[in-house]
Scaffold this motif. Structure first.
Motif, short mmCIF file in Angstrom:
data_model
loop_
_atom_site.label_atom_id
_atom_site.label_comp_id
_atom_site.label_asym_id
_atom_site.label_seq_id
_atom_site.Cartn_x
_atom_site.Cartn_y
_atom_site.Cartn_z
N ASN A 1 0.83 -1.20 0.00
CA ASN A 1 0.00 0.00 0.00
C ASN A 1 0.86 1.26 0.00
OD1 ASN A 1 -2.63 1.25 0.16
ND2 ASN A 1 -2.19 1.74 2.28
N GLN B 1 3.14 1.36 -3.41
CA GLN B 1 2.62 1.38 -4.77
C GLN B 1 1.33 2.18 -4.96
OE1 GLN B 1 4.34 0.23 -7.27
NE2 GLN B 1 5.95 -0.52 -5.88
N ARG B 2 0.60 2.48 -3.89
CA ARG B 2 -0.62 3.26 -4.06
C ARG B 2 -0.35 4.71 -3.68
NH1 ARG B 2 -2.81 -1.47 -1.31
NH2 ARG B 2 -3.70 -2.85 -2.91
N GLU B 3 -1.21 5.60 -4.15
CA GLU B 3 -1.02 7.02 -3.90
C GLU B 3 -2.32 7.66 -3.41
OE1 GLU B 3 0.48 8.86 -7.43
OE2 GLU B 3 2.32 7.68 -7.46
N GLY B 4 -2.16 8.79 -2.72
CA GLY B 4 -3.28 9.66 -2.38
C GLY B 4 -4.45 8.95 -1.73
N SER C 1 -6.27 6.52 -2.68
CA SER C 1 -6.25 5.05 -2.73
C SER C 1 -5.51 4.48 -1.53
CB SER C 1 -5.59 4.59 -4.03
OG SER C 1 -5.58 3.18 -4.11
N ARG C 2 -4.38 5.09 -1.17
CA ARG C 2 -3.61 4.62 -0.02
C ARG C 2 -4.39 4.79 1.28
NH1 ARG C 2 2.44 6.93 0.65
NH2 ARG C 2 2.38 6.47 -1.60
N PHE D 1 2.97 9.99 4.29
CA PHE D 1 2.55 11.32 3.84
C PHE D 1 3.05 12.37 4.83
CE2 PHE D 1 -1.61 9.46 1.91
CZ PHE D 1 -0.94 9.12 0.74
N HIS E 1 -0.48 16.74 3.62
CA HIS E 1 -1.03 15.91 2.54
C HIS E 1 -2.16 15.03 3.05
CE1 HIS E 1 -1.12 14.22 -1.41
NE2 HIS E 1 -0.84 13.00 -0.99
#
Length: 248
Positions: free
Chosen positions: A148, A151-154, A156-157, A195, A199
């Motif tokens: 997580n 590889q995931r961002e924003g 989605s994470r 983050f 953010h």
């Protein structure tokens, strides 16, 4: 030393039962397990990296986290600990702790001596298997967190972690209609997700605007569970729950 549970609710039994079906005799043995109760304030360490404990801690209420600290003093939260979890169970077999566990809210903790845990496991081999299964599930959660964060961002994470928390809390009876108490600060989410706090705030505002979440104080509500799961690419298989309804 005494068992602190009131009749009908025992977070440890609820947790173990969610990943391993216990017999009545095994539940009674867990209910009678002696432990020393302690209430710990927020932002306090329960155990620290480098400790050599002679007991393990069962989280009875509240939220805690497992974390590591870099040489520069930066904290990485590697898991959130919920009622029913024994976050330092590995100390039963590993002499030196390689991580710290700290409270995020006020917590009630039950300390169980390793001697009593060893005795329980000797008398009830299936409880040994249940605890072993729980440590395997913890390892699966760690793998999912690495994926997580890596590889995931924003949104989605964040969505993925919120879905996991909702499912795990539901498994121990702490969710009602996709709503739960979630006393996790934006700073703590930042330390868990890689983050900045700014953010995290931006992502949460975005998720609110898109109708993915509703937050009032420390209360989280998920209006559209299927949509949040889709955004977070969340598949609860890695939690290995015995009762599929907990993940619904």
């Amino acid at each position: 030393m005494h068992s602190p549970f009131h009749p009908g609710y025992n977070p440890m039994i609820r947790k173990l039962d969610s990943v391993f079906t216990l017999t009545d005799d095994e539940r009674q043995a867990l209910e009678k397990l002696p432990m020393q109760m302690q209430v710990i304030k927020p932002d306090q360490d329960i155990v620290r990296e480098g400790d050599r404990p002679s007991r393990s801690c069962l989280l009875l209420s509240g939220f805690a986290c497992t974390y590591k600290v870099t040489v520069q003093g930066k904290r990485q939260i590697v898991s959130f600990n919920l009622p029913g979890d024994i976050p330092d169970l590995q100390s039963l077999h590993l002499k030196v702790l390689d991580n710290s566990v700290g409270t995020m809210s006020q917590c009630s903790v039950g300390f169980i001596t390793h001697e009593d845990l060893h005795d329980l496991c000797t008398r009830y081999p299936r409880i040994t298997a249940a605890l072993w299964r729980e440590t395997l599930v913890d390892a699966a959660i760690f793998r999912e967190w690495v994926t997580n964060v890596g590889q995931r961002e924003g949104a989605s994470r964040m969505a993925h972690v919120l879905c996991e928390l909702m499912v795990r809390l539901k498994a121990v009876g702490l969710v009602e209609d996709h709503a739960c108490d979630l006393p996790i600060t934006q700073s703590e989410f930042a330390d868990a997700l890689g983050f900045t706090t700014v953010h995290v705030n931006r992502v949460l505002q975005q998720m609110r605007a898109e109708g993915l979440i509703e937050i009032q104080g420390s209360r989280l509500n998920i209006p559209d569970w299927d949509k949040l799961k889709q955004v977070g690419e969340f598949d609860p298989t890695y939690l290995h729950l015995e009762n599929d309804q907990a993940a619904a």
